[in-house]
Design a protein around this motif. Structure first.
Motif, short mmCIF file in Angstrom:
data_model
loop_
_atom_site.label_atom_id
_atom_site.label_comp_id
_atom_site.label_asym_id
_atom_site.label_seq_id
_atom_site.Cartn_x
_atom_site.Cartn_y
_atom_site.Cartn_z
N GLU A 140 -24.73 -44.24 -6.61
CA GLU A 140 -25.26 -45.61 -6.59
C GLU A 140 -26.78 -45.63 -6.44
OE1 GLU A 140 -22.91 -47.70 -3.64
OE2 GLU A 140 -21.13 -47.32 -4.88
N LYS A 141 -27.35 -44.58 -5.87
CA LYS A 141 -28.80 -44.55 -5.62
C LYS A 141 -29.60 -43.88 -6.73
CE LYS A 141 -28.06 -44.08 -0.67
NZ LYS A 141 -28.04 -43.08 0.38
N TYR A 142 -28.97 -42.92 -7.44
CA TYR A 142 -29.74 -42.11 -8.40
C TYR A 142 -29.01 -42.03 -9.74
CZ TYR A 142 -31.67 -40.46 -3.94
OH TYR A 142 -32.21 -40.38 -2.68
N ASP A 143 -29.78 -42.08 -10.84
CA ASP A 143 -29.14 -41.99 -12.15
C ASP A 143 -28.72 -40.54 -12.43
OD1 ASP A 143 -31.02 -40.46 -13.95
OD2 ASP A 143 -32.38 -42.04 -13.31
N PHE A 144 -27.97 -40.35 -13.51
CA PHE A 144 -27.30 -39.09 -13.77
C PHE A 144 -28.25 -37.89 -13.81
CE2 PHE A 144 -25.56 -35.74 -16.43
CZ PHE A 144 -24.36 -35.49 -15.78
N PHE A 145 -29.28 -37.97 -14.67
CA PHE A 145 -30.14 -36.80 -14.82
C PHE A 145 -31.05 -36.60 -13.61
CE2 PHE A 145 -28.94 -36.82 -19.42
CZ PHE A 145 -28.41 -35.53 -19.43
N THR A 146 -31.30 -37.65 -12.84
CA THR A 146 -32.02 -37.46 -11.57
C THR A 146 -31.18 -36.61 -10.63
OG1 THR A 146 -33.15 -39.59 -11.81
CG2 THR A 146 -33.08 -38.66 -9.59
N ARG A 147 -29.87 -36.87 -10.62
CA ARG A 147 -28.98 -36.06 -9.77
C ARG A 147 -28.98 -34.60 -10.21
NH1 ARG A 147 -25.56 -40.67 -10.73
NH2 ARG A 147 -24.06 -39.48 -11.96
N CYS A 148 -28.99 -34.38 -11.53
CA CYS A 148 -28.99 -33.00 -12.05
C CYS A 148 -30.32 -32.30 -11.78
CB CYS A 148 -28.75 -33.00 -13.56
SG CYS A 148 -27.09 -33.44 -14.06
N GLN A 149 -31.42 -33.06 -11.88
CA GLN A 149 -32.76 -32.45 -11.86
C GLN A 149 -33.40 -32.39 -10.48
OE1 GLN A 149 -34.61 -34.91 -14.85
NE2 GLN A 149 -33.51 -33.91 -16.52
N THR A 150 -32.72 -32.93 -9.47
CA THR A 150 -33.24 -32.88 -8.10
C THR A 150 -32.42 -31.85 -7.33
OG1 THR A 150 -33.71 -35.25 -8.31
CG2 THR A 150 -33.83 -34.29 -6.09
N PRO A 151 -33.01 -30.68 -7.05
CA PRO A 151 -32.23 -29.60 -6.43
C PRO A 151 -31.52 -30.00 -5.14
CG PRO A 151 -34.32 -28.74 -7.24
CD PRO A 151 -34.38 -30.23 -7.42
N GLU A 152 -32.18 -30.84 -4.32
CA GLU A 152 -31.55 -31.27 -3.06
C GLU A 152 -30.26 -32.04 -3.33
OE1 GLU A 152 -35.88 -30.67 -2.38
OE2 GLU A 152 -34.71 -31.66 -3.93
N LEU A 153 -30.29 -32.91 -4.35
CA LEU A 153 -29.10 -33.71 -4.69
C LEU A 153 -28.02 -32.84 -5.32
CD1 LEU A 153 -30.74 -36.95 -6.17
CD2 LEU A 153 -29.73 -36.67 -3.91
#
Length: 339
Positions: A39-52
């Motif tokens: 709900e907070k982050y779009d798909f590729f942000t989730r893939c591209q943010t190592p912490e997530l």
């Protein structure tokens, strides 16, 4: 040393008390804790943010205690790295606004420097390994070159991938050039993943079953074989071809450590076609996780009995569906642990 090495032992064909278990797409949409992040982050942000990505990877392990983790990522980070734009549209899926449909289009496709383009994946692996604390192995993955080509040419998901097949059959030279570029990128990517800490790699040939047995050899298998040859001495390689039962005999002689089987191929047929000398992984119908938990447990025990406990990894026959109740996923994992 990895404390729970059941998965690695099964891949080597060693004798085990029970088979290991994990689920394709286990890090994802059926988990409430994943939905909070979504709900907070779009798909590729989730893939591209190592912490997530690392947090999402370990969520199902905390909840269910599978015998292996699989890094949260997507097969389409490869075309992105190759200078092909990929968007993930809500309620639509992947969308590639500038598909590859000619030799001219191939001019803009590059074989990238992996650390420059996909360094965020390597960071996610390192963070995930820290979180796992050597408890269980970590799987890295990539799509097969053919499956990646399907999206690059079609420009989106499809029931037939008619445009992708059309390119192969009308412009085979262009298709093979694109397949080789994807293969070279994938080999470099998976080698880097192993260096960064992945213990096992899996190749997903999600659309292999779209091809006839003859076309499969030409446009898919020969490229998967290149990947296996390049990696098999560095880490175990699992190949999962959905709908590719017709190629199991050849796959079994490839040097791969294990083969994934979908739910349309029985345990008996899979063992027969592979000669009984390679570890098999699968093949519970993901939709069967909608059955009551007590039925799931019975069916899982039956499935293990049919495959046999050795040279076997319990898994689904494709990725877990987003509408599966959490307690049903738990029943699947617990059934194996209780075996």
């Amino acid at each position: 040393m990895i404390r729970n090495d059941l998965f690695l032992r099964a891949l080597k064909g060693e004798d085990v008390n029970r088979p290991p278990v994990w689920m394709m797409r286990q890090a994802g949409r059926y988990l409430p804790e994943f939905m909070e992040i979504r709900e907070k982050y779009d798909f590729f942000t989730r893939c591209q943010t190592p912490e997530l990505a690392s947090e999402i990877t370990v969520q199902p392990i905390r909840r269910f205690g599978m015998d292996a983790a699989i890094l949260f990522s997507d097969i389409l980070v490869i075309p992105q790295a190759m200078n092909i734009e990929v968007q993930m549209k809500p309620n639509f899926g992947p969308y590639l606004p500038n598909p590859i449909r000619s030799v001219k289009d191939l001019e803009r496709v590059v074989v990238p420097n992996i650390n420059d383009t996909l360094g965020y994946v390597m960071e996610a692996i390192k963070m995930t390994k820290e979180k796992l604390e050597d408890e269980i192995p970590l799987i890295g993955f990539a799509g097969s070159p053919w499956t990646i080509l399907c999206y690059c040419v079609q420009g989106q998901g499809s029931k037939s991938f008619d445009l992708a097949k059309g390119l192969c059959f009308t412009q085979p030279q262009a298709a093979h050039e694109l397949l080789q570029k994807i293969t070279d990128t994938t080999i470099a990517y998976l080698k880097e993943k192993i260096k960064s800490g992945c213990d096992v790699v899996q190749i997903f040939d999600s659309w292999g079953g779209m091809l006839s047995p003859v076309d499969y050899q030409e446009f898919s298998w020969q490229y998967i074989q290149q990947i296996i040859d390049a990696l098999k001495d560095e880490a175990p390689v699992i190949v999962f071809g959905k709908g590719c039962w017709f190629a199991l005999k050849e796959m079994a002689q490839s040097g791969a450590s294990a083969l994934g089987v979908d739910w349309t191929c029985s345990a008996q047929n899979a063992r027969y076609l592979t000669g009984g000398q390679i570890t098999l992984q699968g093949n519970f119908d993901p939709a069967r996780l909608l059955s009551p938990p007590e039925d799931i447990k019975k069916m899982v025990h039956q499935m293990v009995n049919e495959f046999g406990k050795n040279r076997y990894v319990v898994n689904l026959g494709h990725g877990i569906l987003p509408n599966i109740p959490v307690e049903n996923a738990r029943a699947f994992i617990d059934a194996v642990k209780e075996y």
